[in-house]
Design a protein around this motif. Structure first.
Motif, short mmCIF file in Angstrom:
data_model
loop_
_atom_site.label_atom_id
_atom_site.label_comp_id
_atom_site.label_asym_id
_atom_site.label_seq_id
_atom_site.Cartn_x
_atom_site.Cartn_y
_atom_site.Cartn_z
N CYS A 108 0.83 -1.21 0.00
CA CYS A 108 0.00 0.00 0.00
C CYS A 108 0.86 1.26 0.00
O CYS A 108 0.44 2.30 -0.51
CB CYS A 108 -0.91 0.03 1.22
N SER A 109 2.06 1.17 0.55
CA SER A 109 2.92 2.35 0.61
C SER A 109 3.39 2.78 -0.77
O SER A 109 3.86 3.90 -0.96
CB SER A 109 4.12 2.10 1.53
N ARG A 110 3.25 1.92 -1.75
CA ARG A 110 3.67 2.26 -3.12
C ARG A 110 2.67 3.15 -3.83
O ARG A 110 3.04 3.88 -4.75
CB ARG A 110 3.86 0.98 -3.93
N LEU A 111 1.41 3.10 -3.44
CA LEU A 111 0.38 3.87 -4.14
C LEU A 111 0.69 5.36 -4.19
O LEU A 111 0.64 5.97 -5.26
CB LEU A 111 -0.99 3.66 -3.49
N ALA A 112 0.98 5.95 -3.06
CA ALA A 112 1.21 7.39 -3.01
C ALA A 112 2.44 7.79 -3.81
O ALA A 112 2.40 8.76 -4.57
CB ALA A 112 1.33 7.87 -1.57
N SER A 113 3.53 7.05 -3.67
CA SER A 113 4.73 7.41 -4.41
C SER A 113 4.56 7.20 -5.91
O SER A 113 5.01 8.01 -6.72
CB SER A 113 5.97 6.66 -3.88
N GLU A 114 3.86 6.14 -6.32
CA GLU A 114 3.59 5.91 -7.74
C GLU A 114 2.69 7.00 -8.31
O GLU A 114 2.94 7.53 -9.40
CB GLU A 114 2.93 4.55 -7.96
N ALA A 115 1.65 7.36 -7.57
CA ALA A 115 0.73 8.40 -8.03
C ALA A 115 1.43 9.75 -8.13
O ALA A 115 1.23 10.50 -9.10
CB ALA A 115 -0.47 8.49 -7.10
N LEU A 116 2.27 10.05 -7.17
CA LEU A 116 3.01 11.32 -7.19
C LEU A 116 3.92 11.39 -8.41
O LEU A 116 3.94 12.39 -9.11
CB LEU A 116 3.83 11.48 -5.91
N ARG A 117 4.64 10.33 -8.68
CA ARG A 117 5.54 10.32 -9.84
C ARG A 117 4.76 10.48 -11.16
O ARG A 117 5.17 11.21 -12.05
CB ARG A 117 6.38 9.06 -9.85
N ALA A 118 3.63 9.83 -11.24
CA ALA A 118 2.80 9.94 -12.44
C ALA A 118 2.24 11.36 -12.58
O ALA A 118 2.20 11.91 -13.68
CB ALA A 118 1.67 8.92 -12.40
N ALA A 119 1.82 11.96 -11.48
CA ALA A 119 1.28 13.32 -11.52
C ALA A 119 2.35 14.32 -11.95
O ALA A 119 2.10 15.20 -12.78
CB ALA A 119 0.70 13.70 -10.16
#
Length: 133
Positions: A108-119
């Motif tokens: 679950c900790s990957r969601l925020a970092s993945e979303a941030l990088r994509a944004a």
């Protein structure tokens, strides 16, 4: 959320979550990204307002995962007011460590970092197009 499985820090972030909600989607400085997998019911919608190379505001919505919501709240607090490069330096391992996540919730900790990088990638792409690059 099962109290015995999660650390006190996770419980605190869940009880005092900030940055939940949305920003105006059509604002020029707002980018929106969706990360996660519907199959495992962990989906995050992240919106970031970026002004002058700085993360101005962060809002998120989580669908079906309480611990990921806590992690998103933590990341939002860490990156608001920071330059993009500092925000991009946030790693899921730091999120997991800070919250003391149980092994079953590390993904679950990957969601925020993945979303941030994509944004941020979307922001840079849009900014390059506007500048003719």
């Amino acid at each position: 959320m099962v109290m015995g499985v999660y650390s006190k820090r996770v419980i605190r972030y869940c009880n005092y979550s900030r940055n939940i909600g949305s920003l105006p989607e059509h604002a020029r400085d707002v980018v929106t990204c969706v990360a996660g997998e519907e199959a495992c019911c962990d989906v995050m919608r992240l919106q970031v307002s970026i002004r002058h190379g700085m993360v101005d505001e962060v809002r998120f919505q989580m669908y079906d995962c309480g611990s990921a919501s806590c992690e998103s709240s933590l990341v939002a607090r860490w990156i608001e007011g920071r330059p993009l490069e500092e925000a991009l330096a946030v790693r899921n391992s730091a999120i997991a460590h800070e919250l003391g996540l149980p092994p079953v919730k590390i993904h679950c900790s990957r969601l925020a970092s993945e979303a941030l990088r994509a944004a941020v990638a979307d922001y840079r792409s849009k900014n390059a197009q506007q500048c003719g690059g």
